[in-house]
Enzyme design. Sequence first.
Site: not given
Ligand code: A3P
Length: 333
Positions: A77, A139, A164, A299-300
């Site tokens: 994001w 990271h 988070r 995912r969500k």
């Molecule tokens: P969930 O598994 O709770 O859905 P990262 O990008 O750091 O790997 O984190 C992944 C998490 O961010 C996942 O959370 C994913 O669904 C969520 N995510 C990915 N894209 C996003 C967006 N554009 N806005 C908000 N959350 C997002």
Amino acid sequence: VDEGYQKTYQKFDEIYPTLPKGDGWWGDGFGVGQFLQYQGFWIPSIPLRGMMLIHDHFKPRPTDIILSTSPKCGTTWLRALIFAIINRNSYHFDNHPLLSSNPQDLVPFFEGYYIQQGGGGSTSFIETLPSTPRFLSSHLPFSFFPNSMVSPSCSACRFVYICRDPKDAFVSMWHFMNKLRARQELPPLPIEHAFGLFRRGVSLYGPFWDHVLGFWKASLESPNKVLFLKYEHVKREPSMHVRKMAEFLELPFSAEEENEGIVEKIVKLCSFENLSNLDVNKNVNDEKHKFIKNPEFFRKGQVGDWINYLTSEMADILNQITKQKFQGTGLSF
Ligand code: A3P
């Protein structure tokens, strides 16, 4: 390997056998390596070697922007949001690179890619990127960056950090790891087992809490250098946070841009709903070479999904650890 990098490779090969190896979340992670414990953190061997290369060879520039995250806290994001902020004069919103590329292909993964050689083959391609500005994602814990990047007195590098609620971060990590395990034909990791590792700090770039604290403290000491964000806050007020990031990066929105609704356009472009429904992010296209496939980043995208997976006892344990670790720091979840 380039000659200049040989010494760092040797150094890595020497310390490798001496480092504690972590019980696996992801087996060998397709060659990214087992988790190794180094200076208090668990990190797979390839990014650990990347970190050592950064220490020995990276040349920071005053305009560099580093997105720092604990995995699963909003990397995708924030990669999208910051990319859209800094490149807002280069692209139209109806023909934007984020509509056809996953953020992982637009923002280099610092410690993962450092070794990839650029055109001449004599240096990392990261050194060949233009200062438009150079925007990288990482990271690494704050304490892992070289002094030339983090010292409060140096002007090089700005960090945007996002974390988070540890409960959501854990649940997201568990789902994610099981996707990677399935592709390696490993059985799913039972949540109880994953939980036992996470709470002891044995997780990707963990302990989770120490990762967060490193950046939290740095943001208090050097607010112009480190911007500290929470996923929950950005989710609640995305436009406000886009403005905040732009100001922090010294690229504030002009009155004209505000009138045109650029901030809202960026928020919409980068929203979970929009990104996760794009062809490029929904389907595994030409991705053989990719460690993480585009759809695995989505995912969500919700706050509080932990409630569907953790027992109340598990939630209590994580809350307790969080309270204890963050006590007296001004930070809470
Ligand atoms: P969930 O598994 O709770 O859905 P990262 O990008 O750091 O790997 O984190 C992944 C998490 O961010 C996942 O959370 C994913 O669904 C969520 N995510 C990915 N894209 C996003 C967006 N554009 N806005 C908000 N959350 C997002």
